[in-house]
Design an enzyme around this catalytic site. Structure first.
Site, mmCIF file in Angstrom:
data_model
loop_
_atom_site.group_PDB
_atom_site.id
_atom_site.type_symbol
_atom_site.label_atom_id
_atom_site.label_comp_id
_atom_site.label_asym_id
_atom_site.label_seq_id
_atom_site.Cartn_x
_atom_site.Cartn_y
_atom_site.Cartn_z
ATOM 1 N N CYS A 42 22.015 18.880 -18.968
ATOM 2 C CA CYS A 42 21.102 19.990 -18.656
ATOM 3 C C CYS A 42 19.885 19.975 -19.578
ATOM 4 O O CYS A 42 19.959 20.397 -20.735
ATOM 5 C CB CYS A 42 21.846 21.317 -18.773
ATOM 6 S SG CYS A 42 20.797 22.740 -18.398
ATOM 7 N N CYS A 91 18.682 23.427 -20.735
ATOM 8 C CA CYS A 91 19.510 24.008 -21.809
ATOM 9 C C CYS A 91 19.249 23.316 -23.138
ATOM 10 O O CYS A 91 19.134 23.958 -24.172
ATOM 11 C CB CYS A 91 21.000 23.859 -21.508
ATOM 12 S SG CYS A 91 21.464 24.088 -19.793
ATOM 13 N N ASP A 92 19.199 21.996 -23.132
ATOM 14 C CA ASP A 92 19.252 21.245 -24.390
ATOM 15 C C ASP A 92 17.971 20.493 -24.743
ATOM 16 O O ASP A 92 17.858 19.967 -25.852
ATOM 17 C CB ASP A 92 20.407 20.216 -24.325
ATOM 18 C CG ASP A 92 21.757 20.909 -24.153
ATOM 19 O OD1 ASP A 92 21.899 22.036 -24.638
ATOM 20 O OD2 ASP A 92 22.656 20.319 -23.528
#
Ligand code: NDP
Length: 312
Positions: A136, A139-140
């Site tokens: 992701c 997200c990261d």
């Protein structure tokens, strides 16, 4: 339990399921939530979450899910650490079975079983998961600001992740296993017009290098056999997700990849009293906060349904 239908059963324990539980419990629906095999869902395999509102200093995925669980329990949600393995949505009262064979009956069911990211299946990929390997970018990606990274995949997700990362990273290597991308034309154009995305056609990842952090990836050209090492510190797998919806396929309308279809501006499925929230029905946004939002919607709609049918 089979004799007295429950007002509300929630299947799944990610942000969608727990949010549905908080709302349903506060509305006196006495929800029973079945956690499934991975209590907490996909966030349990995430390290830092920095984009969920309300956590100004960030939070780890497992800590956040613990907070969700406590909040759901505080208002009286019954949490059962079990898997629902079979359902029958043919009647007005919905029937569900736990893996142990116990039958549960419920007037409303909220499905929040989530989706699972697909991985390549390399040993090095599993070993370095959350240590530079991620599924992701939204997200990261931030943790790889200023670093060289690789993205695997040729679909819309890979194209989107690569363009997202290109805003943060000096070089993004996109590894496409064929000589064309599956992504929509507009997404492909975006990739081709981003100068710091380098597309490697006919290229597959053979091994991710590094012990405790990603230090590179060895790739192979599947036409020529040529191998090389790309000096990346982040490795993003974007080869698709699989919604965890197999047990519902005989009852619910789904798209060709198994995402549950819900009515416009609603979490209602084609079966009365059955609602779907979170990644089980969302292949576009897939964020904890959007999953939580649809979990809230599902609980409000379940309550409205119970009132309309004079079941509460
Ligand atoms: P897709 O299934 O569309 O694409 C998966 C990609 O990964 C394909 O290019 C496939 O290659 C490749 N792939 C699969 N397995 C491997 C493997 N083992 N090694 C290397 N490559 C592999 O998944 P997406 O997640 O991209 O998209 C899913 C759906 O969600 C689509 O309908 C998409 O349009 C939609 N979506 C829409 C978005 C939007 O509208 N903004 C954003 C993201 C997704 P191959 O082509 O060779 O099979």
């Amino acid at each position: 339990m089979a004799d007295t239908p429950l007002k509300c059963v929630i299947i799944g324990s990610g942000p969608a399921g727990y949010t549905a539980a908080i709302y349903a419990a506060r509305a006196n629906l006495e929800p029973v939530l079945f956690t499934g095999m991975e209590p907490g869902g996909q966030l349990m395999t995430t390290t830092d979450v920095e984009n969920f509102p309300g956590y100004p200093d960030g939070v780890t995925g497992p800590e956040m899910m613990e907070d969700f669980r406590k909040q759901a329990e505080r208002f009286g949600t019954t949490i059962r650490y079990e898997l629902i393995s079979k359902v029958d949505f043919s009647g007005p009262v919905h029937r569900l079975w736990t893996e142990g064979g116990e039958e549960i009956q419920a007037y409303t069911v909220i499905i929040s079983t989530g989706a699972s990211a697909k991985y390549l299946g390399l040993e090095s990929e599993q070993r370095l998961l959350n240590k530079g390997v991620s599924a992701c970018a939204v997200c990261d990606g931030f943790f790889f600001k200023g670093k060289e990274v690789a993205v695997v995949g040729g679909g819309d997700t890979a194209a989107e992740e690569a363009t997202y990362l290109a805003k943060l990273c000096p070089k993004v290597h996109l590894l496409v296993r064929r000589d064309e991308m599956r992504a929509s034309k507009i997404m492909q154009q975006r990739v081709f017009h981003t100068p710091n995305i380098i597309v490697h056609w006919n290229t597959e990842a053979e091994e991710i290098l590094g012990e405790d952090a990603v230090e590179g990836v060895r790739v192979v050209n599947n036409k020529t056999g040529e191998k090389k090492v790309l000096p990346v510190e982040g490795f993003f797998v974007a080869i698709g997700h699989k919604p965890n919806t197999d047990i519902f396929k005989d009852w619910l309308d789904m798209d060709e990849t198994g995402y549950i279809k819900t009515k416009c501006d609603s979490t209602a499925t084609n079966v009365e009293g059955v609602f779907a929230a979170g990644d089980a029905q969302d292949k576009v946004y897939r964020q904890a906060v959007t999953a939580a939002g649809t979990g809230c919607m599902a609980a409000l709609e379940a309550e409205r349904y119970l009132v309309e049918k004079e079941l509460i």
